[in-house]
Design an enzyme around this catalytic site. Structure first.
Site, PDB file in Angstrom:
ATOM      1  N   CYS A  12       4.108   3.932   8.817  1.00 38.99           N
ATOM      2  CA  CYS A  12       4.236   5.182   8.077  1.00 38.99           C
ATOM      3  C   CYS A  12       5.070   6.182   8.890  1.00 38.99           C
ATOM      4  O   CYS A  12       4.760   6.461  10.048  1.00 38.99           O
ATOM      5  CB  CYS A  12       2.868   5.777   7.777  1.00 38.99           C
ATOM      6  SG  CYS A  12       2.963   7.320   6.841  1.00 38.99           S
TER       7      CYS A  12
ATOM      8  N   ALA B 229       7.286  -2.366  -3.279  1.00 41.05           N
ATOM      9  CA  ALA B 229       6.651  -1.065  -3.117  1.00 41.05           C
ATOM     10  C   ALA B 229       7.044  -0.106  -4.229  1.00 41.05           C
ATOM     11  O   ALA B 229       6.638  -0.269  -5.378  1.00 41.05           O
ATOM     12  CB  ALA B 229       6.998  -0.506  -1.739  1.00 41.05           C
ATOM     13  N   ARG B 230       7.885   0.886  -3.925  1.00 43.74           N
ATOM     14  CA  ARG B 230       8.103   2.025  -4.825  1.00 43.74           C
ATOM     15  C   ARG B 230       8.627   1.649  -6.205  1.00 43.74           C
ATOM     16  O   ARG B 230       8.313   2.329  -7.196  1.00 43.74           O
ATOM     17  CB  ARG B 230       9.069   3.015  -4.157  1.00 43.74           C
ATOM     18  CG  ARG B 230       8.459   3.749  -2.970  1.00 43.74           C
ATOM     19  CD  ARG B 230       9.488   4.648  -2.293  1.00 43.74           C
ATOM     20  NE  ARG B 230      10.539   3.877  -1.645  1.00 43.74           N
ATOM     21  CZ  ARG B 230      11.683   4.401  -1.205  1.00 43.74           C
ATOM     22  NH1 ARG B 230      11.923   5.690  -1.382  1.00 43.74           N
ATOM     23  NH2 ARG B 230      12.592   3.642  -0.605  1.00 43.74           N
TER      24      ARG B 230
ATOM     25  N   GLY C  80      11.370  -3.745   1.343  1.00 43.48           N
ATOM     26  CA  GLY C  80      12.422  -2.748   1.258  1.00 43.48           C
ATOM     27  C   GLY C  80      13.431  -3.033   0.169  1.00 43.48           C
ATOM     28  O   GLY C  80      14.067  -4.086   0.148  1.00 43.48           O
ATOM     29  N   ASP C  81      13.578  -2.094  -0.766  1.00 40.48           N
ATOM     30  CA  ASP C  81      14.624  -2.122  -1.796  1.00 40.48           C
ATOM     31  C   ASP C  81      14.489  -3.247  -2.814  1.00 40.48           C
ATOM     32  O   ASP C  81      15.477  -3.619  -3.451  1.00 40.48           O
ATOM     33  CB  ASP C  81      16.015  -2.210  -1.156  1.00 40.48           C
ATOM     34  CG  ASP C  81      16.349  -1.009  -0.290  1.00 40.48           C
ATOM     35  OD1 ASP C  81      15.637   0.011  -0.393  1.00 40.48           O
ATOM     36  OD2 ASP C  81      17.315  -1.090   0.492  1.00 40.48           O
TER      37      ASP C  81
ATOM     38  N   PRO D 156       0.841  -1.197   0.000  1.00 37.31           N
ATOM     39  CA  PRO D 156       0.000   0.000   0.000  1.00 37.31           C
ATOM     40  C   PRO D 156       0.875   1.246   0.000  1.00 37.31           C
ATOM     41  O   PRO D 156       1.797   1.355   0.805  1.00 37.31           O
ATOM     42  CB  PRO D 156      -0.796  -0.130   1.313  1.00 37.31           C
ATOM     43  CG  PRO D 156       0.026  -1.017   2.181  1.00 37.31           C
ATOM     44  CD  PRO D 156       0.807  -1.911   1.278  1.00 37.31           C
TER      45      PRO D 156
ATOM     46  N   ALA E  15       0.452   5.478  -0.196  1.00 36.57           N
ATOM     47  CA  ALA E  15      -0.458   6.616  -0.190  1.00 36.57           C
ATOM     48  C   ALA E  15      -0.258   7.475  -1.435  1.00 36.57           C
ATOM     49  O   ALA E  15       0.863   7.834  -1.792  1.00 36.57           O
ATOM     50  CB  ALA E  15      -0.236   7.449   1.069  1.00 36.57           C
TER      51      ALA E  15
ATOM     52  N   LYS F  22       1.683  -3.896   9.632  1.00 35.35           N
ATOM     53  CA  LYS F  22       2.913  -3.506   8.936  1.00 35.35           C
ATOM     54  C   LYS F  22       3.690  -2.560   9.836  1.00 35.35           C
ATOM     55  O   LYS F  22       3.125  -1.572  10.335  1.00 35.35           O
ATOM     56  CB  LYS F  22       2.608  -2.836   7.599  1.00 35.35           C
ATOM     57  CG  LYS F  22       3.852  -2.600   6.739  1.00 35.35           C
ATOM     58  CD  LYS F  22       3.449  -2.183   5.320  1.00 35.35           C
ATOM     59  CE  LYS F  22       4.667  -2.185   4.388  1.00 35.35           C
ATOM     60  NZ  LYS F  22       5.518  -0.997   4.590  1.00 35.35           N
TER      61      LYS F  22
END
Length: 350
Positions: free
Chosen positions: A128, A255-256, A232-233, A38, A40, A169
């Site tokens: 977050c 994620a990103r 992560g990463d 997730p 935002a 999380k």
């Protein structure tokens, strides 16, 4: 503190056959064991639909939803948050992440999500790190300093959502000198959560530095029954395979890196199955994908709002491509579909 990072030396086309297996979150089978994080402002219905079209994510998730804002809208008979756009009707499995610091509020929203929306998983955000959530709302990673409060929240939400599984999380801790992920993980499990996701940075790290997968992996021996998901990463199929091979995790969360490569989940899923890894779409195909993304947003928000919203999504698609800076400069000013199409035609590489 020494940090072990995931190597990038292995070529994706030469990856060995891994041993990653599907796992369960309560009664829900997560297959493949790769989750969409997730995020935002980004992982709305349009993004999830594109990920779903490529495949590869065993569990998709919404943007995080402010539980207090949800309750206010409900009490004032307003439309439910845009972050729940598409949730009621889209395919499952699907997780909705919620945040706040009040057990009663979170339990009330969790119950609505489990019963009215019939989501697959209710996830609670304790990770977050942004100031608006931590310092102003005393939520997200702020709560890592109060494990007992976290346990109270989880117990209430688990009870309210049953039999829908509830997950959490977290980050490694509030700062590098206050890492308490093992203690927090035990509280999370003891309170009845069905899975735990750990981002390998502290709240103070924000998104800088490197995720510490050694510290994520160190949590696993302290969990008795619930799966551990590392985050992560992870920006390539090679790194996903390395995470499963080198660290004691049941699943991984991307994620990103997927914001400009939504096909990454499919590539990672193929890699963990030992199958040939699909090639990246061509630049022409990526341009068509971005236009498809815009049309999905436009259907929901209309021409003007969709055009403004698409600025940040389009910048993600351009990241790392030839001429990205020039494209971002022009796309940052679009206010209409015609302007968007013109910028794509003239400045997005093909």
């Amino acid at each position: 503190m020494a940090t072990t990072t995931i190597p990038t030396s292995a070529r994706d086309t030469e990856l060995p056959r891994p041993l990653a297996k599907p796992f369960y979150i309560g009664p829900l089978l997560v297959d493949p064991p790769i989750l969409q994080a997730p995020m935002a402002g980004f992982t709305n219905y349009a993004f999830r639909q594109i990920v779903r079209e490529f495949g590869g994510a065993g569990l998709l998730a919404t943007e995080m939803v402010n539980a207090r804002g949800f309750v206010w809208m409900d009490e004032h008979e307003a439309e439910h948050p845009d972050r729940l756009w598409g949730v009621a009707a889209e395919p499952r499995p699907l997780a909705v992440q919620i945040w706040d610091n009040e057990p009663e509020t979170l339990a009330k929203v969790g119950a609505r999500l489990a019963t009215e929306y019939q989501v697959s998983v209710v996830d609670i955000n304790f990770g977050c790190p942004v100031r608006q959530v931590t310092q102003k709302a005393h939520s997200g990673s702020y709560l890592l300093r109060f494990p007992d409060r976290m346990g109270e929240i989880i117990e209430r939400v688990v009870k309210a959502c049953a039999p829908t599984p509830v997950t959490a999380k977290i980050r490694l801790g509030c700062s590098r000198d206050r890492i308490n992920a093992i203690d927090v993980a035990q509280v999370v499990e003891g309170a009845g959560a069905a899975a735990l996701t750990v981002h390998g940075r502290t709240a103070a790290d924000m998104f800088s530095g490197e995720a510490d997968w050694d510290l994520i992996s160190a949590i696993k021996p302290h969990l008795k029954r619930i799966p551990l998901i590392g985050n992560g990463d992870l920006d390539s199929a090679a790194k996903v395979v390395a995470a499963f091979e080198r660290y004691d995790v049941d699943g991984v969360m991307i994620a990103r890196a997927a914001l400009n490569k939504p096909w990454l989940y499919a590539q990672a899923a193929a890699a963990v199955r030992g199958e040939p890894i699909p090639a990246d779409p061509t630049l022409a195909e990526q341009r068509e994908l971005m236009i498809h993304h815009f049309e999905l947003v436009r259907e929901r928000f209309g021409d003007e709002k969709a055009s403004v919203l698409m600025r940040k999504y389009a910048c993600c698609y351009a990241q790392g491509r030839p001429g990205a800076r020039d494209f971002r400069k022009h796309v940052a000013t679009i206010k209409s579909p015609a302007a968007f199409y013109a910028v794509v035609e003239n400045y997005f590489p093909v």
